[in-house]
Design a protein around this motif. Structure first.
Motif, short mmCIF file in Angstrom:
data_model
loop_
_atom_site.label_atom_id
_atom_site.label_comp_id
_atom_site.label_asym_id
_atom_site.label_seq_id
_atom_site.Cartn_x
_atom_site.Cartn_y
_atom_site.Cartn_z
N VAL A 165 0.84 -1.20 0.00
CA VAL A 165 0.00 0.00 0.00
C VAL A 165 0.88 1.25 0.00
O VAL A 165 1.70 1.44 0.90
CB VAL A 165 -0.94 0.04 1.22
CG1 VAL A 165 -1.78 1.33 1.19
CG2 VAL A 165 -1.85 -1.18 1.26
N ILE A 166 0.69 2.08 -1.01
CA ILE A 166 1.39 3.37 -1.07
C ILE A 166 0.38 4.47 -0.81
O ILE A 166 -0.65 4.56 -1.48
CB ILE A 166 2.04 3.58 -2.45
CG1 ILE A 166 3.12 2.53 -2.70
CG2 ILE A 166 2.66 4.98 -2.54
CD1 ILE A 166 3.76 2.64 -4.08
N GLY A 206 0.90 0.30 8.71
CA GLY A 206 1.53 -0.62 7.77
C GLY A 206 1.75 -0.16 6.35
O GLY A 206 2.03 -0.98 5.47
N ALA A 207 1.62 1.15 6.09
CA ALA A 207 1.85 1.63 4.72
C ALA A 207 3.26 1.29 4.25
O ALA A 207 4.21 1.31 5.04
CB ALA A 207 1.64 3.15 4.66
N ASP A 208 3.39 0.94 2.98
CA ASP A 208 4.68 0.53 2.42
C ASP A 208 5.40 1.65 1.70
O ASP A 208 6.51 1.46 1.19
CB ASP A 208 4.46 -0.63 1.44
CG ASP A 208 3.86 -1.85 2.12
OD1 ASP A 208 4.59 -2.52 2.85
OD2 ASP A 208 2.66 -2.10 1.92
N GLY A 209 4.80 2.82 1.65
CA GLY A 209 5.43 3.94 0.99
C GLY A 209 4.52 5.16 0.98
O GLY A 209 3.32 5.05 1.25
N PHE A 210 5.09 6.31 0.71
CA PHE A 210 4.35 7.56 0.67
C PHE A 210 4.84 8.37 -0.52
O PHE A 210 6.05 8.54 -0.70
CB PHE A 210 4.59 8.39 1.94
CG PHE A 210 4.18 7.70 3.21
CD1 PHE A 210 2.97 7.99 3.82
CD2 PHE A 210 5.01 6.76 3.80
CE1 PHE A 210 2.59 7.35 4.98
CE2 PHE A 210 4.65 6.12 4.97
CZ PHE A 210 3.44 6.41 5.55
N ILE A 211 3.92 8.85 -1.33
CA ILE A 211 4.31 9.74 -2.42
C ILE A 211 3.38 10.95 -2.44
O ILE A 211 2.21 10.84 -2.07
CB ILE A 211 4.30 9.05 -3.80
CG1 ILE A 211 2.93 8.44 -4.11
CG2 ILE A 211 5.38 8.01 -3.90
CD1 ILE A 211 2.85 7.82 -5.49
N ALA A 253 8.07 -0.43 -3.67
CA ALA A 253 7.13 -1.08 -2.75
C ALA A 253 6.94 -2.54 -3.14
O ALA A 253 6.91 -3.43 -2.27
CB ALA A 253 5.79 -0.35 -2.77
N HIS A 254 6.83 -2.80 -4.41
CA HIS A 254 6.64 -4.17 -4.90
C HIS A 254 7.82 -5.06 -4.53
O HIS A 254 7.66 -6.25 -4.23
CB HIS A 254 6.47 -4.15 -6.42
CG HIS A 254 6.15 -5.48 -7.00
ND1 HIS A 254 6.94 -6.08 -7.96
CD2 HIS A 254 5.14 -6.35 -6.75
CE1 HIS A 254 6.43 -7.26 -8.28
NE2 HIS A 254 5.33 -7.44 -7.56
N GLU A 255 9.03 -4.48 -4.47
CA GLU A 255 10.24 -5.23 -4.14
C GLU A 255 10.51 -5.26 -2.64
O GLU A 255 11.50 -5.82 -2.19
CB GLU A 255 11.44 -4.60 -4.86
CG GLU A 255 11.37 -4.74 -6.38
CD GLU A 255 12.45 -3.95 -7.09
OE1 GLU A 255 13.23 -3.27 -6.39
OE2 GLU A 255 12.49 -3.99 -8.33
#
Length: 214
Positions: free
Chosen positions: A77-78, A96-101, A117-119
């Motif tokens: 989740v971004i 638990g967010a996997d990234g922020f843009i 994020a996918h990696e």
């Protein structure tokens, strides 16, 4: 990579779909206007990555992120964010967010964040990072900047664990770290888990923010 876009504004979803369609590696398999619609959609379609807006009616992005991670932990989740959403950014990290843009990021940065994020790598825009550090330092259960500076990692972590931390801070995925340090990917995952336990952190993303605050 399969992507689902979640945003209550149709024009934003359409814009993201148009941009992402320019990349051959990415396929938008669905869209939702709020978290509730997303959870319903996930019963039939599981993406690799979700682009999640924060402010939405019925179920916002933070609640939706928490629900996604509870039921589909392997889905990344971004969070799509803006400059004035510090509290939401912190809560996204906590859940638990996997990234922020940033919503106004260019296509290159969006694609880079999705791939990271996918990696299994956390990508943070420098301005988002500074906001997260400030947010963490204003929350009682997280160390303040002064206390963080007093922590000597060499007294808490083994030399090998510190090597793993250095690789994480360079934005490398577990797979890349395993190749660099001549370890199995499973061993790297075990090291990351031990590091988080020792530093009393909950996720890889918290580790990065914690150490950037030093």
């Amino acid at each position: 990579m399969d992507i689902i876009i979640v945003d209550d504004q149709g024009i934003v979803r359409d814009g993201l779909k148009m941009l992402l369609s320019l990349n051959e590696e990415i396929r938008v398999i669905g869209e939702a206007a709020n978290g509730e619609e997303l959870l319903s959609l996930l019963k039939d379609k599981l993406p690799d990555v979700i682009l999640m807006d924060i402010r939405m009616p019925i179920m916002n992005g933070i609640e939706a992120t928490k629900a996604v991670k509870a039921h589909y932990p392997n889905v990344k989740v971004i969070i799509l964010t803006t400059f004035n959403e510090d509290e939401y950014i912190f809560n996204g990290l906590k859940n638990g967010a996997d990234g922020f843009i940033l919503k106004d990021s260019d296509l290159k940065e969006i694609i880079k964040s999705i791939k990271a994020a996918h990696e299994g790598t956390l990508m943070l825009h420098s301005q988002v990072t500074s906001k997260l550090i400030n947010a963490l330092q204003n929350v009682p259960e997280y160390p303040s900047s002064s206390s963080v500076k007093k922590i000597d990692l060499t007294k808490l972590l083994t030399p090998r664990e510190i090597e793993v931390v250095e690789q994480i801070m360079q934005g490398k995925s577990n797979k890349t770290i395993s190749t660099t340090l001549f370890l199995t990917e499973g061993t790297v995952k075990n090291y990351v888990s031990r590091i988080l336990d020792k530093l009393e952190l909950k996720s890889r993303s918290e580790l990065i923010i914690f150490l950037k605050g030093k």
